[in-house]
Design a protein around this motif. Sequence first.
Motif, PDB file in Angstrom:
ATOM      1  N   LEU A 140     -30.119 -48.029   0.455  1.00  0.00           N
ATOM      2  CA  LEU A 140     -29.201 -47.201   1.457  1.00  0.00           C
ATOM      3  C   LEU A 140     -27.943 -46.293   1.095  1.00  0.00           C
ATOM      4  O   LEU A 140     -27.503 -46.010   2.257  1.00  0.00           O
ATOM      5  CB  LEU A 140     -28.960 -49.191   1.052  1.00  0.00           C
ATOM      6  N   TYR A 171     -29.304 -48.091  13.134  1.00  0.00           N
ATOM      7  CA  TYR A 171     -29.897 -46.628  13.401  1.00  0.00           C
ATOM      8  C   TYR A 171     -30.604 -47.025  14.470  1.00  0.00           C
ATOM      9  O   TYR A 171     -31.308 -46.759  14.961  1.00  0.00           O
ATOM     10  CB  TYR A 171     -31.041 -46.907  12.260  1.00  0.00           C
ATOM     11  N   ARG A 210     -33.096 -42.908   6.905  1.00  0.00           N
ATOM     12  CA  ARG A 210     -34.099 -43.876   6.803  1.00  0.00           C
ATOM     13  C   ARG A 210     -35.321 -43.791   6.238  1.00  0.00           C
ATOM     14  O   ARG A 210     -35.696 -43.573   7.777  1.00  0.00           O
ATOM     15  CB  ARG A 210     -33.316 -45.019   7.269  1.00  0.00           C
ATOM     16  N   MET A 236     -23.271 -43.571   2.626  1.00  0.00           N
ATOM     17  CA  MET A 236     -24.714 -44.276   3.022  1.00  0.00           C
ATOM     18  C   MET A 236     -25.628 -43.743   3.458  1.00  0.00           C
ATOM     19  O   MET A 236     -25.410 -42.459   4.044  1.00  0.00           O
ATOM     20  CB  MET A 236     -24.206 -45.402   4.051  1.00  0.00           C
ATOM     21  N   SER A 288     -37.827 -50.450   2.974  1.00  0.00           N
ATOM     22  CA  SER A 288     -37.056 -49.335   2.940  1.00  0.00           C
ATOM     23  C   SER A 288     -37.427 -48.298   1.276  1.00  0.00           C
ATOM     24  O   SER A 288     -37.652 -49.089   0.957  1.00  0.00           O
ATOM     25  CB  SER A 288     -35.266 -49.206   3.314  1.00  0.00           C
ATOM     26  N   ASP A 318     -18.813 -44.214   7.111  1.00  0.00           N
ATOM     27  CA  ASP A 318     -20.091 -44.010   6.932  1.00  0.00           C
ATOM     28  C   ASP A 318     -20.283 -44.333   4.850  1.00  0.00           C
ATOM     29  O   ASP A 318     -21.614 -44.799   4.421  1.00  0.00           O
ATOM     30  CB  ASP A 318     -20.727 -42.306   6.646  1.00  0.00           C
ATOM     31  N   THR A 337     -34.267 -45.807  15.470  1.00  0.00           N
ATOM     32  CA  THR A 337     -35.464 -44.953  14.991  1.00  0.00           C
ATOM     33  C   THR A 337     -36.947 -44.880  16.064  1.00  0.00           C
ATOM     34  O   THR A 337     -37.062 -45.187  16.864  1.00  0.00           O
ATOM     35  CB  THR A 337     -35.346 -46.395  14.024  1.00  0.00           C
ATOM     36  N   SER A 379     -22.418 -47.574  10.954  1.00  0.00           N
ATOM     37  CA  SER A 379     -22.257 -48.352  10.292  1.00  0.00           C
ATOM     38  C   SER A 379     -20.184 -48.483   9.885  1.00  0.00           C
ATOM     39  O   SER A 379     -18.961 -47.330  10.160  1.00  0.00           O
ATOM     40  CB  SER A 379     -22.547 -47.413   8.590  1.00  0.00           C
ATOM     41  N   PRO A 402     -27.775 -41.049   6.033  1.00  0.00           N
ATOM     42  CA  PRO A 402     -27.530 -40.763   6.821  1.00  0.00           C
ATOM     43  C   PRO A 402     -28.831 -40.916   7.614  1.00  0.00           C
ATOM     44  O   PRO A 402     -29.524 -41.589   8.471  1.00  0.00           O
ATOM     45  CB  PRO A 402     -27.407 -39.559   7.304  1.00  0.00           C
ATOM     46  N   ALA A 462     -24.658 -51.945   9.366  1.00  0.00           N
ATOM     47  CA  ALA A 462     -25.505 -50.250  10.086  1.00  0.00           C
ATOM     48  C   ALA A 462     -26.653 -50.220  10.862  1.00  0.00           C
ATOM     49  O   ALA A 462     -27.365 -51.414  11.559  1.00  0.00           O
ATOM     50  CB  ALA A 462     -26.143 -49.850   8.722  1.00  0.00           C
ATOM     51  N   TYR A 490     -31.960 -42.749  11.847  1.00  0.00           N
ATOM     52  CA  TYR A 490     -30.716 -42.151  11.940  1.00  0.00           C
ATOM     53  C   TYR A 490     -29.786 -43.077  11.496  1.00  0.00           C
ATOM     54  O   TYR A 490     -29.204 -43.570  13.223  1.00  0.00           O
ATOM     55  CB  TYR A 490     -30.828 -41.010  12.702  1.00  0.00           C
ATOM     56  N   LEU A 491     -29.089 -43.353  11.206  1.00  0.00           N
ATOM     57  CA  LEU A 491     -27.521 -43.506  10.885  1.00  0.00           C
ATOM     58  C   LEU A 491     -26.978 -43.024  11.692  1.00  0.00           C
ATOM     59  O   LEU A 491     -26.061 -42.141  11.712  1.00  0.00           O
ATOM     60  CB  LEU A 491     -26.662 -43.539   9.404  1.00  0.00           C
TER      61      LEU A 491
END
Length: 287
Positions: free
Chosen positions: A266, A186, A243, A239, A262, A236, A188, A219, A241, A184, A215-216
């Motif tokens: 997840l 992100y 975090r 998961m 987190s 995805d 960030t 993955s 989107p 995964a 933001y994802l």
Amino acid sequence: MKSIVSMVAMICIAVSGSAQSSSETDTIKVGNFVIIKKKGSDDNSAGSVRINKDNYNLLRVERRPAKRKNLSTNWWIVDLGFANMRDNTDYGYAQAGSYFRTFRPQDGPVNENSYRLNTGKSSNVNLWFFMQKLNVSKNVLNLKYGLGLEMYNFRYDSRLSYNNSPTPYVFNDSISFTKNKLYAGYLTVPFMININTTPDKRKGFSFSAGVSAGYLIASRNKQISAERGKVKEKADFYMEPFRLAAIGEIGLGPVRLYGSYSLNKLQKDVTRLEQYPFVVGVRLSTW
């Protein structure tokens, strides 16, 4: 630097005869060094360098701290850490949903053991494009923020497989894998309050705490087996989107440690999973 100071000192001695009064003082600054030339002084203070020449013209060389910056930038910071997760899933409830599937009775239903991690090989690598530190009060209290890419590799010690057709689901596969991991990534933005107890030193003690929002952007489930070779399933997998995480950092001399936990799950609610990733590791940064 010593040669520069010595050269400036000799120049000051050469022109010292032109002083017009016994109370005249000249100051010359070279980098972080300040050279004070004063005629008729008898300064014997500790830490100074005194040279007598022509009517007791004296030189005192002082090193003063470099001017502090209100805004400093650190480029290309790297984090290396171990990843794990807190699992609060009610697997009886999750098995009644549509995300867990069983195709053969001998493979068994997806349960807590299906998500068993190899903690020594589950990793977190972060690449921060930049981080900035903004002075709030005397360079002791600062704000730290930046932008970067967080990358998580959850390495499973199980036969758990992900599929995305026609909708995302997981199941216990019929074969074993030499490598089975969920990735995964992100994009960030971290935001922290920083306390630097030694603002005049580059290698003192400091600590930071705050939050990050990610933001994802990618993955996938990567598996390697003798039967299928290398297989990648990109999706995805339901998961979340976004975090949101609590983050922290401790700096002691050249060593900097970081952590992240987190605050949201997840996966989405439809999976009925309640897994909260966390990481600890070493940060390669100058501050």
